[in-house]
Design an enzyme around this catalytic site. Structure first.
Site, mmCIF file in Angstrom:
data_model
loop_
_atom_site.group_PDB
_atom_site.id
_atom_site.type_symbol
_atom_site.label_atom_id
_atom_site.label_comp_id
_atom_site.label_asym_id
_atom_site.label_seq_id
_atom_site.Cartn_x
_atom_site.Cartn_y
_atom_site.Cartn_z
ATOM 1 N N HIS A 142 -9.215 15.512 5.720
ATOM 2 C CA HIS A 142 -9.375 16.105 6.813
ATOM 3 C C HIS A 142 -9.534 14.665 7.755
ATOM 4 O O HIS A 142 -10.811 13.794 7.579
ATOM 5 C CB HIS A 142 -10.253 16.783 7.410
ATOM 6 N N ASP A 220 -17.391 17.228 1.376
ATOM 7 C CA ASP A 220 -17.130 17.860 2.916
ATOM 8 C C ASP A 220 -16.678 19.148 2.466
ATOM 9 O O ASP A 220 -15.725 19.291 1.577
ATOM 10 C CB ASP A 220 -15.830 17.089 3.779
ATOM 11 N N GLN A 223 -13.670 23.281 3.586
ATOM 12 C CA GLN A 223 -13.196 24.507 2.884
ATOM 13 C C GLN A 223 -13.817 25.054 1.831
ATOM 14 O O GLN A 223 -13.786 26.532 1.312
ATOM 15 C CB GLN A 223 -11.674 23.856 3.043
ATOM 16 N N LYS A 246 -16.321 28.773 9.804
ATOM 17 C CA LYS A 246 -15.425 29.157 8.263
ATOM 18 C C LYS A 246 -15.674 30.107 7.101
ATOM 19 O O LYS A 246 -15.139 30.436 6.352
ATOM 20 C CB LYS A 246 -14.913 27.605 8.356
ATOM 21 N N CYS A 384 -4.481 18.653 10.514
ATOM 22 C CA CYS A 384 -5.773 17.670 10.668
ATOM 23 C C CYS A 384 -5.658 16.654 9.476
ATOM 24 O O CYS A 384 -7.365 16.160 9.407
ATOM 25 C CB CYS A 384 -6.892 17.614 11.477
HETATM 26 N N1 7TS Z 1 -13.246 19.060 6.959
HETATM 27 C C1 7TS Z 1 -12.182 19.708 6.254
HETATM 28 C C2 7TS Z 1 -12.098 19.980 4.878
HETATM 29 C C3 7TS Z 1 -11.962 20.869 7.166
HETATM 30 O O1 7TS Z 1 -10.619 21.380 7.069
HETATM 31 C C4 7TS Z 1 -12.184 20.758 8.587
HETATM 32 C C5 7TS Z 1 -11.711 21.885 10.052
HETATM 33 C C6 7TS Z 1 -13.430 20.240 9.093
HETATM 34 C C7 7TS Z 1 -13.638 18.955 8.188
HETATM 35 C C8 7TS Z 1 -13.774 20.355 10.480
HETATM 36 O O2 7TS Z 1 -14.737 20.650 10.281
HETATM 37 P P1 7TS Z 1 -14.744 21.343 12.100
HETATM 38 O O3 7TS Z 1 -15.892 22.735 11.441
HETATM 39 O O4 7TS Z 1 -16.207 20.089 12.269
HETATM 40 O O5 7TS Z 1 -14.078 21.469 12.708
HETATM 41 N N2 7TS Z 1 -10.266 22.482 9.212
HETATM 42 C C9 7TS Z 1 -9.406 23.004 9.840
HETATM 43 C C10 7TS Z 1 -7.934 23.300 10.005
HETATM 44 O O6 7TS Z 1 -7.963 23.164 8.598
HETATM 45 N N3 7TS Z 1 -7.577 24.179 10.172
HETATM 46 O O7 7TS Z 1 -8.257 24.353 11.806
HETATM 47 C C11 7TS Z 1 -9.602 23.359 11.104
#
Ligand code: 7TS
Length: 430
Positions: A142, A220, A223, A246, A384
């Site tokens: 990501h 990371d 997910q 999430k 992303c």
């Molecule tokens: N890493 C992964 C693997 C992710 O899927 C996401 C967010 C992030 C980092 C960033 O997370 P945040 O909470 O700091 O924004 N992924 C997604 C997505 O797949 N669609 O919207 C957000």
């Protein structure tokens, strides 16, 4: 595949969780949308990789905090301040237990995964990464586990290297990991579960290899933590980043877990109140971890509500959630695959409930809009992960992603709507 055949499909795993009961816990799942053509359409929420819905106890925790506990933490002498601080720190302990961290000291509150990764890049990377050093990532990251490292590499003159993924399966090609590990590799940072392919990466093996070379590993977990039982001691990762929103928690709160050694040696990322021990006009000393990394008034309600989200997930059981989602995903994959012209990206043997696809030449944005007209919320875009799209030579995908409250019937509804989309767009053009 016809709708009739679809409806006769056996739906395995419906007894693992009492999903009907679980759905009652999420008020938003009762939302409907008015339709000009007939009765209201129920919401089918399949955008859980972007953010998940919130159960009542999380909504209550936020309300309860502002109604009965609202005060700043770690500074007030008054009773309300004590109440807020106790609730805030209790939540930290719950989260530590949830990932089996040895101590709550190792759980740093951040705004989310993105900020947690930036904390490591700036607090650890800036201090220890020098010109010519190598940072090993994967090609399926990501942007939030890519761009912060790009910024650091540029500043320091360091080099980014990437573990490739297979285009056909969406799996990491870590068979020749040794090839990427040199005496200049300073850190490895990879996603535990891909937000495009759903692939669950074999991080245990990767961490073991990294250990042999004395290289720290950040996972990371944005997910993975919401969907898989997570034990940081068993994984032996050095850092783990994840987001509350999430995993049934609110937005604006996330976690960085780190081993004590790193928390001690890392520099603070931001300066301000609470992260200090003593301050003079020209210098300051730092508070102990985790407070050293929590400058300013934190997202207190968010942290407490994330504790409530952890309570909720524990009350269902993470093992059960994983098993249920696996069955749902297997069912969804086989249903989607039976649709003519369906192209699914990512066919890893170990995977979570994230399915990226394109149907014929229908543009993913058109597809998402069509599905939305049927009440089905999915994401369309590059997720992303633009380098992933570039390698796949596609601009975007449509993505359906599941959580514990999704049902086999909703998968059927998705498939029926995809068949309708195929009719509607006349096998369309992209
Ligand atoms: N890493 C992964 C693997 C992710 O899927 C996401 C967010 C992030 C980092 C960033 O997370 P945040 O909470 O700091 O924004 N992924 C997604 C997505 O797949 N669609 O919207 C957000």
């Amino acid at each position: 595949m016809s709708v009739e055949i679809l409806e006769k499909e056996i739906k395995p795993g419906t007894t693992i969780l009492n999903v009907e009961e679980i759905r009652e816990d999420f008020p938003i799942l009762a939302e409907t949308f008015s339709s000009s053509k007939g009765p209201d359409i129920p919401l089918i929420y399949l955008d859980n990789a972007a953010t998940t819905q919130k159960p009542r106890n999380v909504l209550e925790a936020i309300k309860n905090y502002y109604s009965h506990e609202n005060a700043n933490v770690h500074r007030a002498i008054h009773k309300l301040g004590e109440r807020a601080t106790v609730a805030f720190e209790k939540s930290r302990s719950k989260i530590a237990d949830f990932i089996n961290a040895p101590s709550a000291r190792q759980v740093v509150f951040t705004r989310g995964t993105t900020e947690a990764i930036n904390l490591v890049v700036n607090g650890w990377g800036r201090k220890f990464i020098k010109a010519g050093d190598e940072i090993l990532l994967s090609e399926m990251e990501h942007h939030s586990n890519l761009v912060p490292w790009q910024l650091l590499a540029k500043e320091k003159g360091a080099k980014l290297r990437f573990i490739p993924f297979s285009k056909s399966k969406g799996t990491l090609q870590i068979g020749n990991l040794e090839h990427f590990l040199t005496e200049r590799t300073r850190i490895i940072s990879v996603t535990h579960m891909s937000n495009v392919f759903g692939t669950i990466n074999p991080v245990r093996g990767l961490i073991q290899k990294a250990r042999e070379h004395g290289i720290p590993v950040m996972l990371d977990g944005a997910q993975s933590v919401p969907h898989l039982p997570t034990d940081v001691q068993e994984l032996d990762c050095d850092f783990l980043a994840f987001s509350g929103h999430k995993m049934c928690g609110p937005t604006g709160i996330g976690i960085l877990y780190a081993k004590e050694k790193y928390l001690e040696e890392m520099d603070p990322y931001q300066g301000g109140g609470e992260m200090i021990s003593a301050v003079w006009l020209d210098k300051a000393t730092w508070n102990d971890p985790p407070h050293k990394f929590e400058a300013g008034t934190p997202n207190i309600a968010g942290a407490i509500a994330l504790g409530a989200a952890v309570d909720y997930l524990n009350s269902i059981g993470m093992e059960k959630i994983t098993t249920y989602e696996q069955k749902l995903t297997t069912y969804a994959l086989s249903s989607l695959q039976s649709i003519e012209d369906m192209k699914i990206y990512g066919m890893a043997p170990f995977r979570g409930g994230v399915i990226s696809f394109n149907l014929g030449e229908i543009h993913p944005h058109d597809m998402a809009q069509f599905l939305d007209s049927q009440g089905i919320a999915v994401r369309a875009g590059h997720h992303c992960a633009q380098p992933v799209m570039r390698k796949l030579e596609i601009p975007a995908t449509t993505r359906a992603s599941f959580y514990l409250y999704n049902t086999f019937d909703e998968i059927d509804r998705l498939v029926i709507s995809l068949l309708k989309a195929r009719e509607f767009f006349g096998h369309g053009t992209r």
